[in-house]
Design an enzyme around this catalytic site. Structure first.
Site, PDB file in Angstrom:
ATOM      1  N   THR A 233      -0.032 -12.533   9.503  1.00 55.84           N
ATOM      2  CA  THR A 233       1.312 -12.835   8.992  1.00 55.84           C
ATOM      3  C   THR A 233       2.365 -12.482  10.034  1.00 55.84           C
ATOM      4  OG1 THR A 233       0.532 -12.378   6.757  1.00 55.84           O
ATOM      5  CG2 THR A 233       2.911 -12.418   7.068  1.00 55.84           C
TER       6      THR A 233
ATOM      7  N   GLU B  52       4.618  -8.736  -3.366  1.00 56.96           N
ATOM      8  CA  GLU B  52       4.629  -9.266  -4.738  1.00 56.96           C
ATOM      9  C   GLU B  52       3.834  -8.384  -5.710  1.00 56.96           C
ATOM     10  OE1 GLU B  52       1.671 -11.201  -2.068  1.00 56.96           O
ATOM     11  OE2 GLU B  52       3.852 -11.108  -2.034  1.00 56.96           O
TER      12      GLU B  52
ATOM     13  N   LYS C  67      12.358  -7.643   1.274  1.00 52.02           N
ATOM     14  CA  LYS C  67      11.420  -8.441   0.472  1.00 52.02           C
ATOM     15  C   LYS C  67      10.169  -7.592   0.271  1.00 52.02           C
ATOM     16  CE  LYS C  67       7.951 -11.182   1.105  1.00 52.02           C
ATOM     17  NZ  LYS C  67       7.152 -10.740  -0.071  1.00 52.02           N
TER      18      LYS C  67
ATOM     19  N   THR D 143      -1.747  -8.642  10.877  1.00 50.23           N
ATOM     20  CA  THR D 143      -1.470  -9.237  12.193  1.00 50.23           C
ATOM     21  C   THR D 143      -1.259 -10.744  12.056  1.00 50.23           C
ATOM     22  OG1 THR D 143      -2.748  -7.506  13.281  1.00 50.23           O
ATOM     23  CG2 THR D 143      -2.377  -9.506  14.548  1.00 50.23           C
TER      24      THR D 143
ATOM     25  N   GLU E  35       4.734  -3.744  12.507  1.00 55.35           N
ATOM     26  CA  GLU E  35       3.671  -2.746  12.347  1.00 55.35           C
ATOM     27  C   GLU E  35       2.537  -3.481  11.658  1.00 55.35           C
ATOM     28  OE1 GLU E  35       1.296  -0.384  10.380  1.00 55.35           O
ATOM     29  OE2 GLU E  35       3.106   0.422   9.413  1.00 55.35           O
TER      30      GLU E  35
ATOM     31  N   ASN F 141       0.807  -1.228   0.000  1.00 54.36           N
ATOM     32  CA  ASN F 141       0.000   0.000   0.000  1.00 54.36           C
ATOM     33  C   ASN F 141       0.841   1.279   0.000  1.00 54.36           C
ATOM     34  OD1 ASN F 141       0.720  -0.553   2.668  1.00 54.36           O
ATOM     35  ND2 ASN F 141      -1.131   0.319   3.513  1.00 54.36           N
TER      36      ASN F 141
ATOM     37  N   ARG G  92      11.290   4.104   5.489  1.00 52.30           N
ATOM     38  CA  ARG G  92      11.098   4.320   6.935  1.00 52.30           C
ATOM     39  C   ARG G  92      11.903   3.308   7.743  1.00 52.30           C
ATOM     40  NH1 ARG G  92       5.007   5.075   8.688  1.00 52.30           N
ATOM     41  NH2 ARG G  92       4.937   2.814   8.895  1.00 52.30           N
TER      42      ARG G  92
ATOM     43  N   ARG H 118      -8.071   8.265   1.585  1.00 46.94           N
ATOM     44  CA  ARG H 118      -6.733   8.306   0.987  1.00 46.94           C
ATOM     45  C   ARG H 118      -6.360   6.897   0.532  1.00 46.94           C
ATOM     46  NH1 ARG H 118      -1.197   8.924   3.738  1.00 46.94           N
ATOM     47  NH2 ARG H 118      -2.332   8.092   5.494  1.00 46.94           N
TER      48      ARG H 118
END
Length: 494
Positions: A247, A190, A187, A245, A265, A164, A172, A293
């Site tokens: 993953t 994809e 990584k 969360t 995060e 996203n 960051r 947004r």
């Protein structure tokens, strides 16, 4: 077929920055297998990218490890200069990098340009923080010894990023890691590997040494195996992940085997509370910015609107008018577009499922509510009223252009609903009562609070959540600490 803008997008890729191989040890690496990157607006293939597997992931970790000693020993000022140069190159190439984001992610070009400046701001910020990694001298309890505290880089950091914000989520993390003296293996998601590879091209041009910034793009099929290598390889000291969360919990289990440092995060479920004392027009403007947004596909975007009964009808009416007046669905390359496509059809199906569930339980569609005629990944910006906490859209993150409004009566009720989630990334509220502002800001169980403000992210501020929204903070003066070990040195016999 979408409008002309959607068709044009596949030809908008800037050849000078488009790389299709992995970046390992400063070299572009091809693989026998490749995977397609698609334009979510038109469904067209933008090109194919190297499908790295476990061998490439291990090679990248080795390259990062081998480059680590020299990079970590460079004077902080030297690292600062290289990061600064990287920042300058990103700003110089803002337009081309933004076009890559719009092509592979779909967000409007203006938003993509904003993301590139936001990405660059982390390289600038951490280029400055590199020179401020201070240790301590602690007064000792015995007169023949001295107590020193040193801060040293943790080592190789594995950086796993989402689609996203395909550029900003990299800088960051990587800005902080490189400033601290760590090396990284990225990584990327994809869906959006081209942004990570373009940053690699500019890192090479900026004089970031070979092996300091490595990228291993891979397909969805390879992702679990590559992720496992990055989380279990003994040469990796630290994992930084942004994503779901679910993953994050898998990666934490992998990391436990070798007790790696982790920053996570993870998912959000942001409440946006509008109290009776709020300035309604400002609340509507903040709601529009926070919710829509990137077509609602941000970690900190509002997922639940809680509006006090005295102001509820007025807010919903003004919000609906603002949505209809100010939001335009279209290809990200079309200048008037504010709402691009969702990332893929699965994302669209989730929005539909949340709306259907809410309507079946009595919610009303105020505006929107269905797929847009432009194509399968486009969805109308949607506003629901008469929403209750029993509906799925108030229990799980939608990640799409859906705004459900719950009516509440008291401050305590609003705070209880807001805090009922098991995640807590961002929260927002509008009030002009100073006592209420203090109370609610302190009581909301989130890592970041926007008071009378719908957009809160910036390089200077600590970004992160509480509960199951994650561990650690990114950006700000605290962000570099995630990549540093504290070493105590006892100097005796004096």
């Amino acid at each position: 077929p979408g409008p002309a803008g959607a068709r044009r997008s596949s030809w908008a890729l800037p050849a000078a920055l488009v790389r299709r191989g992995g970046l390992v040890g400063g070299r572009w690496v091809e693989t026998p297998a490749t995977f397609p990157v698609q334009d979510p607006a038109s469904g067209k293939e933008l090109g194919r990218v190297a499908d790295c597997g476990t061998a490439e992931a291990r090679a990248a970790v080795r390259a990062a490890h081998e480059a680590g000693a020299a990079w970590g020993r460079l004077p902080a000022k030297e690292r600062s200069v290289r990061l600064r140069r990287w920042y300058e190159l990103v700003v110089e190439h803002q337009e081309e990098l933004a076009r890559i984001i719009t092509a592979e992610n779909g967000k409007p070009l203006k938003e993509a340009q904003g993301e590139i400046l936001y990405s660059a701001s982390f390289l600038e910020w951490f280029s400055e923080e590199a020179r401020r990694v201070y240790g301590d001298v602690i007064p000792a309890s015995a007169k023949d010894r001295r107590i020193l505290v040193l801060k040293q880089p943790v080592g190789v950091a594995a950086v796993i990023t989402p689609w996203n914000f395909p550029s900003a989520m990299i800088t960051r993390k990587v800005g902080a890691a490189l400033a601290a003296g760590c090396t990284v293996v990225v990584k990327p998601a994809e869906d959006t590997p081209l942004s990570a590879l373009a940053l690699g091209e500019l890192a090479n041009q900026a004089g970031i040494p070979a092996g300091v910034y490595n990228v291993v793009p891979c397909s969805r099929q390879q992702a679990p195996a590559v992720g496992e290598v990055l989380c279990t390889d003994p040469l990796v000291a630290k994992i930084s992940f942004t994503g779901s969360t679910a993953t994050g919990k898998i990666l934490l289990k992998h990391a436990a085997g070798t007790v790696k440092r982790v920053s996570m995060e993870l998912g959000g479920h942001a409440p946006f509370i509008v109290f009776d004392s709020a300035n309604v027009d400002r609340a509507v403007a903040g709601a529009l910015a926070s919710k829509y947004r990137n077509s609602g596909q941000t970690c900190v975007c509002t997922n639940r609107f809680l509006v006090q009964k005295g102001i509820h009808d007025k807010f919903v009416e003004k919000f609906a008018k603002a949505i209809e007046r100010e939001l335009h669905v279209g290809s990200g390359f079309d200048a008037k577009t504010t709402q691009g496509p969702l990332i893929n059809e699965k994302a669209v199906e989730k929005v539909e499922r949340h709306i259907n569930d809410a309507v079946s339980q009595g919610a009303s569609i105020v505006t929107g509510g269905k797929r847009h005629s432009l194509g399968k990944n486009f969805f109308e910006p949607t506003l629901l009223s008469n929403v209750t906490t029993k509906m799925i859209c108030t229990q799980e993150e939608t990640f799409g252009p859906l705004a459900p409004v719950i009516k509440f009566e008291t401050e305590a009720e609003a705070v209880a609903i807001a805090n009922a989630a098991d995640v807590g990334l961002a929260g927002y509220f509008y009030s002009q009562d100073p006592a209420q502002i203090w109370r609610v800001a302190e009581q909301l169980e989130v890592g970041m609070v926007g008071v009378n403000e719908g957009i809160i992210s910036s390089a200077e501020c600590p970004f992160g959540g509480v509960k199951q929204s994650g561990l650690g903070r990114e950006g700000s003066k605290y962000g570099i600490d995630e990549y540093l070990e504290i070493k105590y040195v006892c100097f005796g016999g004096l």
